[in-house]
Design an enzyme around this catalytic site. Structure first.
Site, short mmCIF file in Angstrom:
data_model
loop_
_atom_site.label_atom_id
_atom_site.label_comp_id
_atom_site.label_asym_id
_atom_site.label_seq_id
_atom_site.Cartn_x
_atom_site.Cartn_y
_atom_site.Cartn_z
CE LYS A 164 -3.53 -2.53 -0.29
NZ LYS A 164 -4.28 -3.24 0.70
C1 LIG Z 1 -5.26 -4.32 1.03
C2 LIG Z 1 -6.71 -4.14 1.06
C3 LIG Z 1 -7.49 -4.54 2.16
C4 LIG Z 1 -6.94 -5.34 3.31
O1 LIG Z 1 -5.85 -4.80 3.92
P1 LIG Z 1 -4.82 -5.76 4.72
O2 LIG Z 1 -3.99 -4.78 5.47
O3 LIG Z 1 -4.07 -6.53 3.69
O4 LIG Z 1 -5.62 -6.63 5.61
C5 LIG Z 1 -8.84 -4.24 2.15
N1 LIG Z 1 -9.41 -3.61 1.11
C6 LIG Z 1 -8.71 -3.24 0.02
C7 LIG Z 1 -9.41 -2.53 -1.10
C8 LIG Z 1 -7.34 -3.50 -0.05
O5 LIG Z 1 -6.65 -3.17 -1.14
#
Ligand SMILES: *Cc1c(COP(=O)(O)O)cnc(C)c1O
Length: 361
Positions: free
Chosen positions: A155
């Site tokens: 992210k």
């Molecule tokens: C990455 C992501 C999540 C989950 O996040 P994690 O930290 O991996 O649990 C939820 N929604 C979206 C749209 C994502 O891209």
């Protein structure tokens, strides 16, 4: 809080953030929640683990976003079927872009439905609000009841693993902190078992805590937080670089139109571009997606598909039956995510576009 919200409750990951947000709404078993189908699994699983049934909404085939029309259609479909009340909608800021937030929130306010934004892609994104077109940060607490973030390594900023929920509502923030930490409360005003909680003089016993609802251990470690705080300082730089790289892709891809088109842009949104997605007409190019991905991989270029429509996952399909969502299907069939990360050089963008052009012939 960096995005301007009054409260930011950190937690172990973005999935936990979605689950905590759903729990904080006090969803009961059988309540229904609208979730766009074109998202990562966790957007649906979060409220579902809190007991809710999911009403999958379609998305715009060119942006992948659930707009007011798609939300309305899902709400009408929910009204005409059986099931509990629709209590919330969880729109997703796909790729870092947002839909028409004013319209979505008006629609939800009219029906007394809570809005929780999955902002996992949108840290550093901005939206335009109201008649004055005021530029505001996604997750600033003024859009929706809550916004959830992920700080997974892929992210915009990373903290190993981590997540957060932002809100301007102190009661929701309290609930979020409680479900993060086993449901424990040390709030003396709320103690029910007075005989255990207080000594004969009425002073609270220093060891005492109470649990009214079982919670989880969704805390995030200090080590992860230290990394997150240092990454947060670099956010502006990361976002600027992502925007520059996206603009560079836009420019270099122009000769490949209309076979290759960047996802449509929403003028009301200034995206931080978590992903750079193109809509590719594989059939018109005389090929298919798997071949293109393999050929690019042979040239050292990794690509991905974000995402498979969640309503087609075997679990949800067997739970809710087959559902036709042509917008989600249309977006999914054409989507290809090209490499995008702040350390990328301009020359890397050139190389990706040349390789794509070469692979497509
Ligand atoms: C990455 C992501 C999540 C989950 O996040 P994690 O930290 O991996 O649990 C939820 N929604 C979206 C749209 C994502 O891209």
């Amino acid at each position: 809080m960096r995005v301007g919200a009054e409260f930011a409750v950190t937690c172990s990951n973005g999935t936990a953030a979605l689950h905590m947000a759903a729990l904080a709404l006090g969803l009961k078993a059988g309540d229904r929640v609208v979730v766009p189908s074109l998202t990562f699994l966790a957007t649906a699983n979060g409220p579902h683990h809190a007991g809710a049934e999911i009403v999958f909404a379609d998305v715009n085939p060119d942006t992948g976003l659930m707009g007011p029309d798609e939300l309305s259609e899902a709400l009408d479909r929910a009204d005409s079927g059986d099931g509990g009340p629709v209590r919330a909608a969880f729109p997703v800021h796909l790729n870092g872009q947002c839909g028409d937030l004013d319209a979505i929130e008006q629609l939800c306010a009219d029906r007394e439905i809570a809005v929780v934004y999955d902002a996992a892609h949108a840290l550093g994104s901005h939206y335009r609000a109201g008649k004055a077109n005021e530029r505001r940060a996604i997750g600033d607490g003024r859009n929706g009841a809550m916004s959830t973030f992920s700080f997974h390594p892929v992210k915009t900023i990373a903290m190993g693993e981590g997540g957060a929920v932002t809100t301007n509502d102190s009661a929701l923030a309290d609930q979020l902190r409680k479900s993060r930490n086993h449901g424990m409360s040390r709030d003396t005003d709320q103690f029910e078992n007075a005989i255990f909680a207080f000594d004969p003089n009425g002073a609270p016993n220093p060891w005492y805590y109470e649990m009214k609802e079982p919670g989880f251990n969704y805390r995030v470690s200090d080590i992860n937080c230290a990394l997150g705080l240092s990454q947060l300082k670099k956010l502006d730089r990361f976002v600027t670089r992502r925007r520059d790289l996206a603009a560079k892709y836009d420019e270099l891809l122009q000769p490949l139109a209309p076979i290759v088109l960047p996802v449509s842009r929403n003028a009301a949104c200034d995206s931080a571009w978590h992903l750079y997605v193109v809509m590719l007409d594989f059939a018109a190019a005389g090929t298919d997606r798997a071949s293109v991905m393999r050929d690019l991989k042979d040239r050292g270029i990794g690509t991905m598909v974000h995402y498979l429509p969640v309503h087609q996952q075997p679990y949800y399909r067997s739970r809710y039956g087959a559902l036709e969502l042509p917008g989600a299907q249309g977006y999914y069939q054409r989507a290809l995510s090209l490499p995008l990360y702040p350390a990328m050089k301009d020359s890397d963008v050139n190389r990706v576009v040349e390789a794509l052009s070469d692979v497509l012939g």
